[in-house]
Design a protein around this motif. Structure first.
Motif, mmCIF file in Angstrom:
data_model
loop_
_atom_site.group_PDB
_atom_site.id
_atom_site.type_symbol
_atom_site.label_atom_id
_atom_site.label_comp_id
_atom_site.label_asym_id
_atom_site.label_seq_id
_atom_site.Cartn_x
_atom_site.Cartn_y
_atom_site.Cartn_z
ATOM 1 N N THR A 1 8.806 1.165 -7.120
ATOM 2 C CA THR A 1 10.227 0.876 -7.179
ATOM 3 C C THR A 1 11.046 1.393 -6.002
ATOM 4 O OG1 THR A 1 10.579 2.822 -8.531
ATOM 5 C CG2 THR A 1 10.216 0.765 -9.680
ATOM 6 N N HIS A 2 10.602 2.422 -5.285
ATOM 7 C CA HIS A 2 11.522 3.011 -4.310
ATOM 8 C C HIS A 2 11.896 2.033 -3.192
ATOM 9 C CE1 HIS A 2 8.074 3.978 -1.732
ATOM 10 N NE2 HIS A 2 8.937 4.177 -0.763
ATOM 11 N N ASP A 3 10.968 1.157 -2.805
ATOM 12 C CA ASP A 3 11.249 0.195 -1.735
ATOM 13 C C ASP A 3 11.418 -1.232 -2.252
ATOM 14 O OD1 ASP A 3 11.504 1.721 0.570
ATOM 15 O OD2 ASP A 3 9.355 1.718 1.014
ATOM 16 N N ILE A 4 11.664 -1.393 -3.544
ATOM 17 C CA ILE A 4 11.742 -2.757 -4.106
ATOM 18 C C ILE A 4 12.837 -3.591 -3.424
ATOM 19 C CG2 ILE A 4 13.290 -2.144 -6.022
ATOM 20 C CD1 ILE A 4 11.844 -4.188 -7.765
ATOM 21 N N ASN B 1 18.771 6.551 -3.047
ATOM 22 C CA ASN B 1 18.896 7.807 -2.284
ATOM 23 C C ASN B 1 17.652 8.252 -1.520
ATOM 24 O OD1 ASN B 1 21.574 8.162 -3.057
ATOM 25 N ND2 ASN B 1 21.001 9.172 -4.966
ATOM 26 N N HIS B 2 16.579 7.463 -1.545
ATOM 27 C CA HIS B 2 15.347 7.993 -0.955
ATOM 28 C C HIS B 2 15.389 8.112 0.570
ATOM 29 C CE1 HIS B 2 14.186 3.684 -0.512
ATOM 30 N NE2 HIS B 2 13.311 4.106 0.387
ATOM 31 N N HIS B 3 16.425 7.565 1.213
ATOM 32 C CA HIS B 3 16.567 7.777 2.661
ATOM 33 C C HIS B 3 17.684 8.765 3.000
ATOM 34 C CE1 HIS B 3 13.511 5.077 4.209
ATOM 35 N NE2 HIS B 3 13.868 4.206 3.284
ATOM 36 N N ALA C 1 7.340 12.390 0.715
ATOM 37 C CA ALA C 1 6.119 11.584 0.548
ATOM 38 C C ALA C 1 6.262 10.269 1.318
ATOM 39 C CB ALA C 1 5.880 11.303 -0.939
ATOM 40 N N ASP C 2 7.470 9.732 1.322
ATOM 41 C CA ASP C 2 7.773 8.475 2.005
ATOM 42 C C ASP C 2 7.585 8.624 3.523
ATOM 43 O OD1 ASP C 2 8.874 5.811 2.026
ATOM 44 O OD2 ASP C 2 10.751 6.659 2.760
ATOM 45 N N VAL C 3 8.142 9.695 4.081
ATOM 46 C CA VAL C 3 8.018 9.936 5.530
ATOM 47 C C VAL C 3 6.547 10.178 5.884
ATOM 48 C CG1 VAL C 3 8.575 11.562 7.395
ATOM 49 C CG2 VAL C 3 10.348 10.909 5.751
ATOM 50 N N ARG D 1 0.829 -1.198 0.000
ATOM 51 C CA ARG D 1 0.000 0.000 0.000
ATOM 52 C C ARG D 1 0.872 1.260 0.000
ATOM 53 N NH1 ARG D 1 -0.773 3.627 2.596
ATOM 54 N NH2 ARG D 1 0.534 2.755 4.191
ATOM 55 N N HIS D 2 1.901 1.216 0.831
ATOM 56 C CA HIS D 2 2.833 2.347 0.940
ATOM 57 C C HIS D 2 3.481 2.652 -0.419
ATOM 58 C CE1 HIS D 2 6.244 4.684 2.475
ATOM 59 N NE2 HIS D 2 7.045 3.843 1.858
ATOM 60 N N SER D 3 3.902 1.622 -1.128
ATOM 61 C CA SER D 3 4.561 1.820 -2.416
ATOM 62 C C SER D 3 3.644 2.542 -3.402
ATOM 63 C CB SER D 3 4.982 0.481 -3.021
ATOM 64 O OG SER D 3 5.888 -0.154 -2.169
HETATM 65 FE FE LIG Z 1 9.235 3.844 1.557
#
Ligand SMILES: [Fe+2]
Ligand SMILES: [Fe+2]
Length: 301
Positions: free
Chosen positions: A140-143, A195-197, A222-224, A108-110
Motif C-alpha cells: 500500500t505505501h506506493d499504491i 507520509n512515507h516521504h 525501509a523504503d530508502v 518487488r519493492h512494495s
Molecule cells: Fe517506496
C-alpha cells in the motif's frame, strides 16, 4: 495541519476519477470519499494467496543482501505468519498485479519494504508489533504510483521538473485511493502512504512536516534502504550494502532519520542479529556510490 491539495487527478485502475486536479483534501472531502465507495461489493482476499505473491517473495529474499537480512529461519517464519493473516480489498491487490505486469521494480519493492520493516519493528516496537503488521502491509505505501504514468516511473534518463512533480503525486494519490478503498477517512494505512516521504527534520514531501511517528519512520527507512540496494530505472547499478548503510548513517547524522532505526537496520544485516541497542555505528565511511546514478537529477522542462 498544512493543506493537502491534489497536484494531478486521482484515478482508480479502472479509470474512475476520484478527485480532479487541484482538490483540497478537507475533512469533509475525505469523509465523502470514504462514503462514496460504500456500495462497492468487492471482497477482502488473502494477500499471500493473491497472484504470484507467495512464489515471488521466496525468490526475492534470496537476492543478496536479503539472504543475510532474512537468514534467521525463526524470524522468517514469524513474518510469514503475519503476512498470511493479512487480507486486503481486491482493488488494492489488483494494484500489485498491475505493478507486477507493468513496473516490476515497484512490485518487488512494495513487497520487500513490508518484509524489511516488519523485522525492524520486531526489534524497535515489540509491544506494538500486531498493530504495526496490520497497518504497514507492503503493497500500500506506493499504491499512488498507479496515478503516475509508466513512462515516468520507468524513465531511465533524468526526470524533468514536471515529471518529478508528477512522481511525487503518488503520496497524496495513495492517501486518497486508500481512504476510498478502505472506506475510512481516518485510515492509518492511508496516512502512511501520505507520509512515507516525510522526514524527521521536515525535509521531505508532500507537506514538509516533521515526521514524529515511529511506524511511518520505520517504513520510510525501509523504503530508502530497499531503493538503494536494488537496481532502479534511474540507477541501473544498485548501491552495495555497505555504501547504502553508510548513506543512511549520513541521513541519521543530519537528523533526517533516527539513530535507533538505523541501528536496527544494521543489526538485521549481521548474521548473529544482535539487539539494536548493542550496535556501535562505525564512523569511517569507505563506500562508493555506483556510477550512472540519476537520482535527484532534474532537467528543465
Ligand atoms: Fe517506496
Ligand atoms: Fe514512495
Amino acid at each position: 495541519m498544512t493543506n493537502i491539495v491534489t497536484e494531478y487527478p486521482v484515478k482508480t485502475l479502472d479509470g474512475i476519477e476520484l478527485l480532479p486536479e487541484g482538490t483540497e483534501l478537507t475533512e469533509e472531502i475525505l469523509k465523502e470519499l470514504a462514503n462514496r465507495n460504500d456500495s462497492a461489493s468487492y471482497d477482502s482476499l488473502s494477500f499471500m494467496d493473491y497472484g504470484n505473491i507467495r512464489q515471488d517473495l521466496f525468490i526475492f529474499i534470496n537476492y543478496p543482501p536479503y539472504h543475510i537480512f532474512f537468514s534467521d529461519l525463526e524470524e522468517f517464519q514469524y513474518i510469514l505468519k503475519i503476512m498470511e493473516s493479512v487480507k486486503l480489498p481486491l482493488p488494492v491487490l489488483e494494484s500489485m498485479e498491475y505493478f507486477r505486469q507493468n513496473d516490476f521494480q515497484t512490485y518487488r519493492h512494495s513487497l520487500m519494504v513490508f518484509m524489511i520493516s516488519i523485522l525492524l519493528a520486531k526489534n524497535l516496537l515489540p509491544e506494538n508489533i500486531e498493530f504495526f503488521s496490520k497497518v504497514t502491509i507492503s503493497s500500500t505505501h506506493d499504491i499512488g504510483k498507479i496515478c503516475v504514468p509508466l513512462e515516468i516511473l520507468k524513465k531511465s534518463t533524468p526526470l524533468t521538473k514536471n515529471e518529478h512533480k508528477h512522481l511525487k503525486h503518488h503520496a497524496v494519490a495513495g492517501y486518497a485511493l486508500l481512504i476510498y478503498f478502505l472506506r475510512d477517512h481516518k485510515s492509518f494505512i492511508a496516512k502512511l502512504a501520505l507520509n512515507h516521504h516525510e522526514r524527521r527534520d521536515g525535509s521531505g514531501y508532500p507537506r514538509g512536516i516533521e515526521l514524529t511517528n515511529k511506524i511511518v519512520e520505520i517504513i520510510a527507512v525501509a523504503d530508502v534502504y530497499d531503493a538503494l540496494i536494488m537496481p532502479r530505472s534511474y540507477r541501473p547499478i544498485s548501491y552495495d550494502n555497505r555504501t547504502a548503510l553508510e548513506l543512511i548513517t549520513t541521513m541519521a547524522e543530519s537528523g533526517v532519520v533516527g539513530w535507533d532505526v538505523l541501528k536496527a537496520l544494521i543489526a538485521q544485516n549481521r548474521m548473529e542479529k544482535p539487539n539494536y541497542h548493542k550496535i556501535v555505528i562505525p564512523e569511517e565511511k569507505r563506500g562508493k556510490a555506483p556510477s550512472g546514478n540519476l537520482y535527484g537529477k532534474i532537467e528543465a522542462d
